[in-house]
Design an enzyme around this catalytic site. Structure first.
Site, PDB file in Angstrom:
ATOM      1  N   ASP A   1       0.839  -1.192   0.000  1.00 20.32           N
ATOM      2  CA  ASP A   1       0.000   0.000   0.000  1.00 20.32           C
ATOM      3  C   ASP A   1       0.884   1.255   0.000  1.00 20.32           C
ATOM      4  OD1 ASP A   1      -3.134   0.591   0.407  1.00 20.32           O
ATOM      5  OD2 ASP A   1      -2.015   2.054   1.580  1.00 20.32           O
TER       6      ASP A   1
ATOM      7  N   TYR B   1      -3.447  10.645   0.749  1.00 22.33           N
ATOM      8  CA  TYR B   1      -4.419  10.717  -0.342  1.00 22.33           C
ATOM      9  C   TYR B   1      -4.586  12.158  -0.819  1.00 22.33           C
ATOM     10  CZ  TYR B   1      -5.626   5.920   0.837  1.00 22.33           C
ATOM     11  OH  TYR B   1      -5.567   4.574   1.072  1.00 22.33           O
TER      12      TYR B   1
ATOM     13  N   HIS C   1      -4.548  -7.948  -0.247  1.00 21.87           N
ATOM     14  CA  HIS C   1      -3.881  -6.678   0.016  1.00 21.87           C
ATOM     15  C   HIS C   1      -3.159  -6.662   1.353  1.00 21.87           C
ATOM     16  CE1 HIS C   1      -3.292  -2.387  -0.518  1.00 21.87           C
ATOM     17  NE2 HIS C   1      -3.808  -2.139   0.660  1.00 21.87           N
TER      18      HIS C   1
END
Length: 381
Positions: free
Chosen positions: A177, A304, A358
């Protein structure tokens, strides 16, 4: 200088969490499939009930405290990290980086397999000394009012931790990630410090229109990418444009926080729709509780925001450090080698993993550890 410490959540904070869970107010279920429009109401109710009545934070806290932990008070942030010595003839320093919505709790089953491979039937010559930080802005690498960080700053801060503060002039890196893109950033701008980097998620440019005359394999990836961008990125839009607004709800409501993160655990793990087949309730709640007690969920959104408001963080020259990739079948996106080679110029290991998604360090710690050991084994020579 790093200060060693033991993490203990005050009793009153645990009591406050239980009280809030006892007053939870749930929405009515949407019609149709319980997961069709977001997190299932029944699944959240069951998880919250267990969080209140069955989950033991002190057990998970003790698991974390079993590893040597340190903090550094930097001008821009408090930096928290585990620093676990390897058991072998020449342990390699390894920076281990999580992402969102993960934390250092992801690594508690993985770290011993890396630091002490002989304990699990491996070769002590493959041992690592592991440094596993809470990413700046996450968990205990957060204090109220501190600077917010993008992946560029995260890569710089953690490279400085390794080669400056801890005195490892060259080191290995592993990440998933945001940890994977921070590793890629290091492999581009700090390549001289890296022995190599291993990732379980490959970051490439995500513009379907940029691929000209795609091969059949590339077309599959483009279709998957188009679906992801259209249907699975709502969380990225709000975390990347209005992180402060979302922070109110998830800092004040443990049920809201659990629902927000549970959906990702289910959608991104190799669970076939049954999240507890891949991740136990205790493992999920240890991670969720860490966000809750540290009040760092809002700060964790800022990679983000910066990703949406800055240029692509990998220079055009690409990632030049030696790279290994573990391709887990239920990862969010899996670019083919032909696309990955455009960004990662020295891929030396590409492993198609049998199972996992993930959250590889939690889902498949032994398989991930073995691939990390195998990749860096060649770079020890």
């Amino acid at each position: 200088m790093p200060q060693q410490f033991t993490y203990r959540v005050p009793d009153e904070d645990i009591a406050d969490l239980a009280a809030r869970l006892g007053r939870m107010r749930l929405p009515d279920p949407a019609p149709g499939d319980p997961w069709a429009y977001g997190t299932s109401v029944d699944a959240v109710r069951a998880l919250a009930d267990y969080w209140r009545d069955g989950f033991d934070w002190r057990v998970e806290e003790a698991r974390l405290n079993a590893f040597p932990q340190f903090r550094i008070a930097r001008p821009d942030c408090d930096l928290h990290f585990l620093h676990v010595p390897g058991k072998g003839p020449a342990p390699m320093p390894l920076l281990l980086m999580h992402g969102w919505p993960g934390s250092v709790f992801e690594f508690l089953d993985l770290i011993p397999r890396l630091t002490d491979p002989a304990r699990f039937g491996g070769d002590p010559a493959d041992a690592f000394t592991v440094v596993a930080p809470s990413l700046p802005g996450y968990g205990l690498s957060f204090r109220p009012g501190q600077t917010r960080f993008g992946v560029e700053e995260i890569a710089d801060i953690l490279a400085d931790l390794m080669s400056g503060t801890l005195g490892y002039p060259r080191f290995a890196v592993q990440g998933g990630d945001w940890g994977a893109i921070a590793a890629a950033r290091m492999g581009a701008v700090h390549a001289d410090r890296l022995i190599g980097l291993h990732v379980n998620m490959l970051f490439v440019r995500r513009d379907p229109a940029a691929f000209v005359d795609p091969t059949p394999e590339e077309r599959v990836f483009i279709d998957e990418l188009t679906h992801f961008l259209n249907e699975e990125t709502g969380y990225q839009w709000i975390q990347g444009t209005r992180p402060q607004t979302l922070s109110f709800a998830l800092t004040d409501s443990p049920v809201g926080l659990a629902a927000w993160i549970l959906e990702k655990f289910r959608a991104w793990s190799d669970c076939g729709g049954d999240v507890e087949s891949a991740l136990s309730r205790d493992r999920m709640l240890a991670n969720i509780s860490f966000y809750w007690f540290t009040r760092a969920i809002g700060s964790s959104f800022y990679p983000y925001w910066f990703r949406r408001h800055r240029p692509w963080p990998i220079p055009d020259s690409g990632v030049t450090a030696p790279t290994g990739y573990a391709a887990f079948p239920r990862e969010i996106l899996k670019p083919p080698r032909s696309i990955a080679d455009k960004t990662f110029t020295d891929i030396r290991r590409w492993t198609e993993m049998a199972k996992g998604g993930h959250f590889a360090a939690m889902e498949q710690p032994e398989a991930l550890a073995e691939d990390v050991r195998a990749f860096f084994r060649e770079l020890r020579r």
